[in-house]
Design an enzyme around this catalytic site. Structure first.
Site, PDB file in Angstrom:
ATOM      1  N   ALA A   1       0.688  -1.308   0.179  1.00 30.69           N
ATOM      2  CA  ALA A   1      -0.064   0.103   0.062  1.00 30.69           C
ATOM      3  C   ALA A   1       0.847   1.333   0.089  1.00 30.69           C
ATOM      4  O   ALA A   1       0.581   2.293   0.644  1.00 30.69           O
ATOM      5  CB  ALA A   1      -0.766  -0.126   1.106  1.00 30.69           C
TER       6      ALA A   1
ATOM      7  N   HIS B   1       5.314   5.129  -3.710  1.00 31.14           N
ATOM      8  CA  HIS B   1       6.651   5.048  -3.925  1.00 31.14           C
ATOM      9  C   HIS B   1       7.106   6.469  -4.456  1.00 31.14           C
ATOM     10  O   HIS B   1       6.440   7.115  -5.308  1.00 31.14           O
ATOM     11  CB  HIS B   1       7.410   3.921  -4.647  1.00 31.14           C
ATOM     12  CG  HIS B   1       7.203   2.572  -3.884  1.00 31.14           C
ATOM     13  ND1 HIS B   1       8.019   1.990  -2.987  1.00 31.14           N
ATOM     14  CD2 HIS B   1       6.243   1.491  -4.101  1.00 31.14           C
ATOM     15  CE1 HIS B   1       7.451   0.967  -2.424  1.00 31.14           C
ATOM     16  NE2 HIS B   1       6.610   0.696  -3.548  1.00 31.14           N
TER      17      HIS B   1
END
Lengths: 449, 486
Positions: free
Chosen positions: B47, B50
């Site tokens: 989740a 990035h």
């Protein structure tokens, strides 16, 4: 804002007994808040008998036991709100609750009794590996499906954990025509009452596999089977003993956890051993005016003891409210509710308060926990009752109570087991010089395990 | 009828492609083999949004990661999905790690990741006091964040459906062939599915770990996708504050290692392991895997209280043999687009993949005429527990179902559960309700609310309670109705 003298959170056996006792002790404005559609709590789904032997001297079913209290609540005209969820409790005893008809309510109480009961431990807490199919339930959820909603959750059942609900459900599902393959217990002894092992398993030839656990779960949509293995003395599965057991249902009866989210929010200090609030023998928590009783404090095996404990809570809460009235002050008005970070520090401060006005009880050798955690330094006209559990099975033991290093009481027991709560009463005359005590230690002596 | 485009797979990738297509005057269908959307890789992953320093500069991954990260604020706002830009730290425990961080930093700069900073041990511990004091340095990425992957996919699918996309669940594609179109006088695809034949001019393969199977229905194998398993442990909300940002370890060639992160819902998540597996539906946790998570996570945050674990789960990454996302039109079969091998940072990249894939379809000849009535905003399910007291009061007045708490651990009301069933692409199973509302995700893991949610599902779907499933056909919760016990 609704103002009441006593708000009772939870309308199960604990809450009902506390509310009734408070009313008997002259408290008019009592309000019970219950989240389910009717009073009685978990007793309503416990349709088996065995309730009330200690308290009523007769054998009742769960709903019958509950009904005796519900009837009195009705007779006494004690107000209650069902289908009502308490969302928040603050240290100054302001309750936020909702239901469909009143919407959101703020209730200010002079005293609060916490009687939220407990919840079941889950698979997650155990970390059983494997897939996540349908057919895995806690024993209590299955009990609700069968007894309240009228559905059979599965046909071939393995039960993990020999807690009382698991044992009861082994019999219940057998009576409903399901095949209960086995009950596995990780420990070398059952956590359930002996009478349940006899009446629910032995009478139906259901094997109880001690020192066994479920090591894997199979099935994509619905459960198809589990592997069961024996465990060694450090409770690790012995791979060579692994056995595949086809089943469509796995019930978990692996322990109960007191439900203390509201207590935590209110900054009530909890005992790590019981997972419930630290209480004095009045069942008052370390936060003034907030009392607690029943399974929210520590998990009981018998509702009869819940009732007794809750009567104490109700009586002492009534006394607290009266004293505040006599003194003409409204308790807690001067306090502000803080944020959660502040509350954490208040926890510590509150516990220090408990410590300064009482003698701490300590679970020593062989004892898992002791309730109450604090005994008052004053008079104990009715003596002091201690509830505790041992941490293993012991035979021919002496249970001793030490006031510092001085033994003030001892009793012999033929057999003690963690599954059965023990209780002892220290008579008033024994407590004469308690004031000199820094702690009361409960311990097992001359044990032979 | 012949759809202009059929998207196969309603994970987060397919969801964003479908949403992107729904901006234009097109007939689009979104096909999902499971009973609900977001059931594969999307359902179970870290989740994380990035920052983009990790993907090698010049790859499609790096491009779409950074673009996806930049889009995330707007997209999550439009779709009503939680997103928190909490930043991330990659921890180094020795000099070798530190040189890897230096490389990551340089790579990140090339990828144009904003705000990257290398921190020393003291700065790291000052930022995250609960990380191991053995840390010698870290890479801080302020643009990293967290979201809820299945909510993001659900949001995108619901929004696509709002804008006219036909969602077909329980609709596995069994075969694909080409035929001469009767209507348009040109070729189109015929998809044989569990719900009969579906015709479409363009087909997008967003089938996740099944991507190579779908691709082989139309063309020679040009890549392989293998499932890489990751196991996770989720801890109770009482532990959600142990760390405040995403805590990574220095990456290895098997992935980014075991991380420790808060979730958008306030829990603490740790994992994943990384193990190549052969089965595309091997989602069972293992004792060894979970032990590994505990051990590895402990290196980053030594005081992790594993007694507060509320559940464990497995996710399968769709790992391609090429090392990069495979997003390209088939070289041999016109109108067929592969969007596969979307492993990490696929969640972050998803909104950018949507744009990129639709752009490729345009290049392949799909005419894109914007719709005048495109609705970019999806109204999420009200989160009762997050409302003010006044707002709660108003909700209950308007709809008393909000006054009935069904899941007590997460304070989920009947109003929310009914909404989750009735809305577009609504829930049809216990797990469907759970993913949309969080009912059953708390510390009791559905012990209390399961019978109650089952009863609501039966009522709303007008089916007998014994037909209510956990997650689609075959996962019925109950086996038989008995006589009423009352």
């Amino acid at each position: 804002m609704l103002n009441v003298d006593l708000a009772v959170i939870g309308g199960g056996p604990a809450g009902l007994a506390a509310a009734l006792e408070a009313r008997k002790n002259g408290i008019e404005k009592v309000l019970i808040l219950e989240r389910d559609k009717e009073l009685g709590g978990i007793l309503q789904q416990c349709i088996h008998n065995g309730f009330g032997l200690h308290y009523f001297g007769e054998e009742l079913t769960g709903p019958e036991y509950a009904e005796r209290f519900v009837e009195q609540v009705e007779e006494q005209g004690i107000p209650y709100k069902c289908d009502t969820m308490v969302l928040h409790l603050s240290r100054d005893r302001t309750i936020t609750a909702i239901n469909r008809t009143d919407g959101l309510m703020k209730i200010k109480a002079k005293a609060v009794v916490l009687a939220m009961g407990c919840r079941e431990r889950t698979r997650g807490a155990l970390n059983i590996p494997g897939s996540r199919p349908a057919g895995i339930y806690t024993a209590g959820t299955a009990q609700r499906f069968v007894n309240m909603d009228g559905y059979l959750p599965g046909r071939k059942v393995v039960i993990l954990g020999s807690g009382d609900i698991g044992l009861i459900m082994a019999r219940r599902l057998t009576l409903e025509g399901a095949e209960v393959r086995m009950v596995c217990e990780l420990l070398p002894y059952s956590g359930g009452l002996n009478r349940n092992i006899v009446q629910c398993l032995e009478d139906y030839q259901i094997p109880l596999k001690l020192s066994h656990t479920v090591t894997n779960i199979f099935g994509k949509e619905r459960l198809e089977g589990v592997t069961v293995a024996q465990v060694d003395s450090s409770r690790q599965p012995i791979r060579e003993t692994e056995e595949y057991v086809p089943c469509d249902t796995l019930l978990l009866s692996v322990g109960l956890i007191p439900e203390n989210e509201l207590s935590r929010e209110a900054g009530v200090p909890l005992d790590r051993l019981t997972s419930g609030p630290i209480v004095k023998e009045t069942m008052e928590t370390c936060v003034e005016g907030i009392f607690a009783c029943g399974n929210v404090v520590h998990v009981h095996d018998l509702v009869d003891f819940v009732t007794r404990e809750s009567i104490t809570a109700g009586r002492c809460a009534a006394e607290y409210i009266r004293k505040q009235k006599d003194a003409g002050s409204v308790p807690g008005e001067d306090r502000k509710t803080g944020g959660s970070a502040q509350d954490q520090n208040k926890d510590v401060a509150a516990e220090a308060g408990c410590q300064s006005d009482g003698i701490q009880t300590v679970a020593s050798d062989g004892i898992k926990y002791v309730v109450p955690q604090y005994a008052g330094r004053g008079e104990h006209p009715e003596g002091l009752k201690l509830f505790f559990r041992v941490d293993g099975i012991y035979r021919n033991v002496r249970i001793a109570v030490q006031c510092d290093d001085h033994e003030i009481y001892s009793v012999r027991k033929r057999k003690v087991a963690p599954g059965e709560m023990e209780t002892l009463t220290l008579k008033p005359e024994l407590l004469g010089d308690l004031n000199t005590c820094s702690e009361l230690r409960v311990e097992l002596v001359s044990q032979d395990k | 009828m012949v759809y202009d485009a059929a998207v196969i797979g309603a994970g987060v990738t397919g969801a964003f492609i479908a949403r992107e297509l729904s901006r234009y005057q097109l007939n689009v269908c979104l096909l999902e083999k499971e009973e609900d959307v977001a059931m594969g890789t999307t359902k179970a992953n870290s989740a994380i949004v990035h920052a983009g320093y990790d993907a090698k500069h010049g790859t499609l991954k790096s491009l779409l990661n950074v673009r996806g990260n930049a889009l995330m604020e707007q997209v999550t706002r439009e779709l009503g999905v939680p997103f928190k830009r909490i930043g991330s730290l990659v921890l180094a425990f020795n000099e070798e790690d530190r040189s890897v961080l230096e490389q990551l930093y340089q790579n990140g700069i090339q990828n144009k990741v904003p705000g990257l900073r290398l921190l020393n041990a003291k700065e790291t511990v000052a930022m995250e006091p609960n990380v191991s004091h053995r840390v010698v340095g870290s890479l801080y990425a302020p643009t990293a964040g967290i979201t809820c992957p299945y909510e993001l996919a659900l949001g995108a699918v619901e929004n696509a459906v709002q804008n006219g996309v036909d969602l077909k669940r329980d609709c596995r594609v069994l075969d694909i062939r080409k035929e001469k179109s009767m209507e348009k006088g040109q070729e189109n695809f015929v998809l044989t599915t569990e719900q009969g034949e579906i015709r479409a001019s363009y087909v997008v393969n967003a089938a996740g770990v099944y991507g190579e199977i779908v691709s082989e229905m139309v063309q020679e194998r040009s890549f392989t996708i293998h499932p890489r398993k990751g196991e996770y442990l989720l801890l109770d909300k009482s532990q959600g504050n142990l760390v405040h940002s995403v805590i990574f370890q220095t990456p290895t060639k098997m992935g980014k290692g075991v991380l420790v992160t808060p979730t958008v819902d306030g829990n603490l998540l740790t994992g994943p392991t990384s193990l190549d597996v052969s089965e595309k539906d091997d989602v069972g946790t293992t004792a060894e895997g979970l032990e590994k998570v505990r051990k590895e996570a402990g290196k980053s945050v030594p005081e992790l209280p594993f007694r507060d674990v509320i559940t464990s789960f497995v996710g399968l990454r769709a790992t391609p043999d090429t090392g990069d996302f495979i997003i390209e039109a088939s070289g041999t079969v016109k109108g067929f687009l592969n969007v596969v091998g979307i492993e990490s940072p696929g969640l972050t990249a998803a909104p950018a993949i949507g744009e990129y894939a639709v752009d490729l379809l345009k290049k392949e000849g799909l005419p894109l005429v914007p719709r005048g009535d495109f609705q970019s905003v999806r109204k999420p399910i009200v989160r009762f527990r997050e409302q003010t007291d006044e707002e709660k009061q108003r909700l209950i007045r308007e709809n008393p179902l909000y006054g009935n708490v069904i899941c007590r651990c997460e304070t989920i009301t009947e109003g929310e559960i009914v909404d989750s069933i009735r809305r577009p692409a609504g829930a049809r199973s216990l797990d469907g309700v759970k993913r949309r509302t969080r009912a059953g995700m708390g510390r009791c893991q559905g012990g209390f609310c399961t019978p109650r949610v089952a009863a609501i599902l039966a009522r709303e779907l007008r089916i007998p309670e014994e037909k209510v499933t956990k997650k689609g056909k075959g996962s019925e919760l109950l086996v038989e109705k008995r006589g009423s016990s009352c």
